[in-house]
Design a protein around this motif. Structure first.
Motif, PDB file in Angstrom:
ATOM      1  N   ILE A  36       0.854  -1.192   0.000  1.00  0.00           N
ATOM      2  CA  ILE A  36       0.000   0.000   0.000  1.00  0.00           C
ATOM      3  C   ILE A  36       0.885   1.234   0.000  1.00  0.00           C
ATOM      4  O   ILE A  36       1.810   1.351   0.800  1.00  0.00           O
ATOM      5  CB  ILE A  36      -0.920   0.015   1.239  1.00  0.00           C
ATOM      6  CG1 ILE A  36      -1.867  -1.184   1.205  1.00  0.00           C
ATOM      7  CG2 ILE A  36      -1.715   1.315   1.308  1.00  0.00           C
ATOM      8  CD1 ILE A  36      -2.813  -1.210   0.018  1.00  0.00           C
ATOM      9  N   CYS A  37       0.581   2.164  -0.906  1.00  0.00           N
ATOM     10  CA  CYS A  37       1.394   3.375  -0.994  1.00  0.00           C
ATOM     11  C   CYS A  37       0.504   4.610  -0.949  1.00  0.00           C
ATOM     12  O   CYS A  37      -0.723   4.522  -0.845  1.00  0.00           O
ATOM     13  CB  CYS A  37       2.238   3.371  -2.257  1.00  0.00           C
ATOM     14  SG  CYS A  37       1.333   3.880  -3.722  1.00  0.00           S
ATOM     15  N   GLY A  38       1.142   5.771  -1.059  1.00  0.00           N
ATOM     16  CA  GLY A  38       0.415   7.033  -1.004  1.00  0.00           C
ATOM     17  C   GLY A  38      -0.636   7.154  -2.088  1.00  0.00           C
ATOM     18  O   GLY A  38      -1.704   7.745  -1.859  1.00  0.00           O
ATOM     19  N   THR A  39      -0.367   6.612  -3.267  1.00  0.00           N
ATOM     20  CA  THR A  39      -1.357   6.659  -4.344  1.00  0.00           C
ATOM     21  C   THR A  39      -2.654   5.989  -3.916  1.00  0.00           C
ATOM     22  O   THR A  39      -3.750   6.511  -4.149  1.00  0.00           O
ATOM     23  CB  THR A  39      -0.802   5.974  -5.609  1.00  0.00           C
ATOM     24  OG1 THR A  39       0.344   6.691  -6.064  1.00  0.00           O
ATOM     25  CG2 THR A  39      -1.834   5.946  -6.718  1.00  0.00           C
ATOM     26  N   ASP A  40      -2.550   4.832  -3.280  1.00  0.00           N
ATOM     27  CA  ASP A  40      -3.740   4.109  -2.819  1.00  0.00           C
ATOM     28  C   ASP A  40      -4.462   4.897  -1.733  1.00  0.00           C
ATOM     29  O   ASP A  40      -5.693   5.003  -1.741  1.00  0.00           O
ATOM     30  CB  ASP A  40      -3.335   2.727  -2.273  1.00  0.00           C
ATOM     31  CG  ASP A  40      -2.579   1.892  -3.285  1.00  0.00           C
ATOM     32  OD1 ASP A  40      -3.023   1.817  -4.443  1.00  0.00           O
ATOM     33  OD2 ASP A  40      -1.538   1.331  -2.918  1.00  0.00           O
ATOM     34  N   LEU A  41      -3.686   5.448  -0.795  1.00  0.00           N
ATOM     35  CA  LEU A  41      -4.286   6.217   0.297  1.00  0.00           C
ATOM     36  C   LEU A  41      -4.981   7.464  -0.235  1.00  0.00           C
ATOM     37  O   LEU A  41      -6.090   7.809   0.188  1.00  0.00           O
ATOM     38  CB  LEU A  41      -3.219   6.587   1.324  1.00  0.00           C
ATOM     39  CG  LEU A  41      -2.514   5.407   2.016  1.00  0.00           C
ATOM     40  CD1 LEU A  41      -1.379   5.926   2.896  1.00  0.00           C
ATOM     41  CD2 LEU A  41      -3.484   4.579   2.830  1.00  0.00           C
ATOM     42  N   HIS A  42      -4.337   8.151  -1.187  1.00  0.00           N
ATOM     43  CA  HIS A  42      -4.930   9.356  -1.758  1.00  0.00           C
ATOM     44  C   HIS A  42      -6.175   9.029  -2.580  1.00  0.00           C
ATOM     45  O   HIS A  42      -7.140   9.807  -2.593  1.00  0.00           O
ATOM     46  CB  HIS A  42      -3.905  10.089  -2.627  1.00  0.00           C
ATOM     47  CG  HIS A  42      -2.733  10.609  -1.849  1.00  0.00           C
ATOM     48  ND1 HIS A  42      -1.513  10.887  -2.425  1.00  0.00           N
ATOM     49  CD2 HIS A  42      -2.587  10.884  -0.520  1.00  0.00           C
ATOM     50  CE1 HIS A  42      -0.686  11.320  -1.499  1.00  0.00           C
ATOM     51  NE2 HIS A  42      -1.303  11.317  -0.335  1.00  0.00           N
ATOM     52  N   ALA A  43      -6.166   7.892  -3.252  1.00  0.00           N
ATOM     53  CA  ALA A  43      -7.351   7.470  -3.998  1.00  0.00           C
ATOM     54  C   ALA A  43      -8.523   7.242  -3.050  1.00  0.00           C
ATOM     55  O   ALA A  43      -9.666   7.626  -3.329  1.00  0.00           O
ATOM     56  CB  ALA A  43      -7.051   6.199  -4.783  1.00  0.00           C
ATOM     57  N   TYR A  44      -8.229   6.626  -1.916  1.00  0.00           N
ATOM     58  CA  TYR A  44      -9.270   6.394  -0.911  1.00  0.00           C
ATOM     59  C   TYR A  44      -9.786   7.714  -0.357  1.00  0.00           C
ATOM     60  O   TYR A  44     -10.986   7.877  -0.083  1.00  0.00           O
ATOM     61  CB  TYR A  44      -8.707   5.517   0.206  1.00  0.00           C
ATOM     62  CG  TYR A  44      -9.705   5.145   1.277  1.00  0.00           C
ATOM     63  CD1 TYR A  44     -10.594   4.090   1.084  1.00  0.00           C
ATOM     64  CD2 TYR A  44      -9.757   5.834   2.488  1.00  0.00           C
ATOM     65  CE1 TYR A  44     -11.507   3.739   2.066  1.00  0.00           C
ATOM     66  CE2 TYR A  44     -10.663   5.487   3.476  1.00  0.00           C
ATOM     67  CZ  TYR A  44     -11.534   4.439   3.258  1.00  0.00           C
ATOM     68  OH  TYR A  44     -12.446   4.105   4.233  1.00  0.00           O
ATOM     69  N   GLU A  45      -8.887   8.683  -0.189  1.00  0.00           N
ATOM     70  CA  GLU A  45      -9.274   9.995   0.332  1.00  0.00           C
ATOM     71  C   GLU A  45     -10.005  10.847  -0.701  1.00  0.00           C
ATOM     72  O   GLU A  45     -10.687  11.814  -0.356  1.00  0.00           O
ATOM     73  CB  GLU A  45      -8.034  10.766   0.787  1.00  0.00           C
ATOM     74  CG  GLU A  45      -7.357  10.214   2.018  1.00  0.00           C
ATOM     75  CD  GLU A  45      -6.099  11.002   2.352  1.00  0.00           C
ATOM     76  OE1 GLU A  45      -5.896  11.311   3.535  1.00  0.00           O
ATOM     77  OE2 GLU A  45      -5.325  11.310   1.424  1.00  0.00           O
ATOM     78  N   GLY A  46      -9.799  10.524  -1.991  1.00  0.00           N
ATOM     79  CA  GLY A  46     -10.387  11.333  -3.060  1.00  0.00           C
ATOM     80  C   GLY A  46      -9.498  12.475  -3.493  1.00  0.00           C
ATOM     81  O   GLY A  46      -9.965  13.424  -4.139  1.00  0.00           O
TER      82      GLY A  46
END
Length: 338
Positions: A36-46
């Motif tokens: 899991i990376c920042g891209t995944d976290l940011h996608a979840y955050e929108g």
């Protein structure tokens, strides 16, 4: 096959999808690990640019090669990873050997569905041999390659002071390869736990907390009044990026690995008088992936240092939101397929 879909910001659901069918020039992987990376976290955050929903996330992957066409030298059952940036091979960037910024780029898990699923179809040309590395190690090659590419863009000379802003997973990879390049690394972050991690695990001598320290004053002291000749942003935070221009030495290079949606803003006279260089660093190339694999094999990088949390694929839906909370001390989550 079981897959996990991010239907909209803040929401996942498990579903059953058809297992992919082999087609000419492609290969099928049985996914074993998902980082899991920042891209995944940011996608979840929108907050992730270049993103649309619904989407199956996941691009830091390793797996077993179970079917293949057009992959000479690869064997069924081999442990592999792959380059998750699917380029067209025909545009101006691809023709100039920069497939990492292809004009028709399809990043696995961003523009197209990714690897949070039991099986994944990938171009055979994107495959990378496992070289005896574990599934954990192979799933970490991609994020480390991001840092390696940014460092290569910076063209660091031995002994240069390099300021890395952001001590998350991408920042840590950047730190590692800046040190391999011979840099004297300074790390700037707002999280004391991450700065402590840099000091204890990476033996970084100079760390600065942007919230509690006078950053300019500390940088001046460390660099004997010169300021860093390379600044690399690995935060993707607009305020951090805009503020970092003041930390550049005259003649310095500023490399932006982090990505955010807003505008860059800086004082033109201050930038101009430094004859500064501003560069973006997008994705990574096969050269960077191969450098990371070689560094792992030679013990220059210890991938296991990065993994702070583990979970099973069946638990991701319930646990994902907690990984956004800084209090949980997440550096890298490694998902194991059930």
């Amino acid at each position: 096959m079981k897959a996990l879909v991010c239907s909209e910001p803040g929401h996942f659901y498990y579903t059953n999808k058809e297992k992919p069918e082999l087609k000419k020039g492609w290969s099928i992987l049985k996914i074993k690990r998902i980082g899991i990376c920042g891209t995944d976290l940011h996608a979840y955050e929108g907050t992730q640019p270049f993103f649309s929903y619904p989407r199956i996330l996941g691009h830091e992957l390793s797996g077993e090669l179970i079917e293949t066409d057009g992959a000479p030298g690869f064997e069924i059952g081999e442990n592999v990873t792959f380059i998750p940036y699917f380029n067209c091979g025909r545009c101006i960037a691809c023709r100039n050997n920069k497939p990492n910024c292809c004009t028709r780029m399809k990043v696995c898990g961003v523009h197209i569905d990714g690897g949070m699923a039991e099986y994944l179809l990938v171009p055979s040309s994107s495959l990378l041999h496992g070289e005896g590395l574990s599934y954990d190690e192979l799933a970490l090659v991609e994020p480390l390659a991001i840092g390696a590419h940014g460092v290569r863009r910076a063209n660091i000379s031995h002994g240069e002071f390099v300021l890395v802003i952001g001590a998350g997973p991408i920042g840590l990879g950047t730190i590692a390869f800046a040190r391999i390049a011979g840099a004297r690394v300074i790390v700037l972050d707002i999280n004391n736990d991450r700065l402590r991690f840099c000091r204890t695990e990476f033996k970084i001598e100079h760390t600065i907390n942007a919230l509690s320290d006078d950053v300019t004053e500390v940088l001046m002291k460390i660099t004997n009044g010169d300021m860093p000749t390379v600044v690399i942003d690995a935060t993707g935070n607009q305020k951090a990026i805009n503020g970092a221009f003041q930390y550049m030495a005259h003649g310095a290079r500023f490399v932006m690995i982090g990505l955010q949606k807003g505008d860059i803003s800086f004082a033109h006279p201050e930038f101009h008088k430094r004859e500064a260089t501003l560069m973006s660093s997008r994705n990574a190339t096969r050269t960077d992936f191969e450098q990371v694999i070689e560094a792992m094999k030679n013990g220059l990088v210890n991938p296991k240092t990065y993994i702070t949390h583990r979970t099973k694929f069946s638990e991701v839906e319930h646990e994902f939101e907690s990984w956004l909370d800084p209090k949980n001390g997440v550096i890298k989550v490694m998902i194991e397929m059930d």
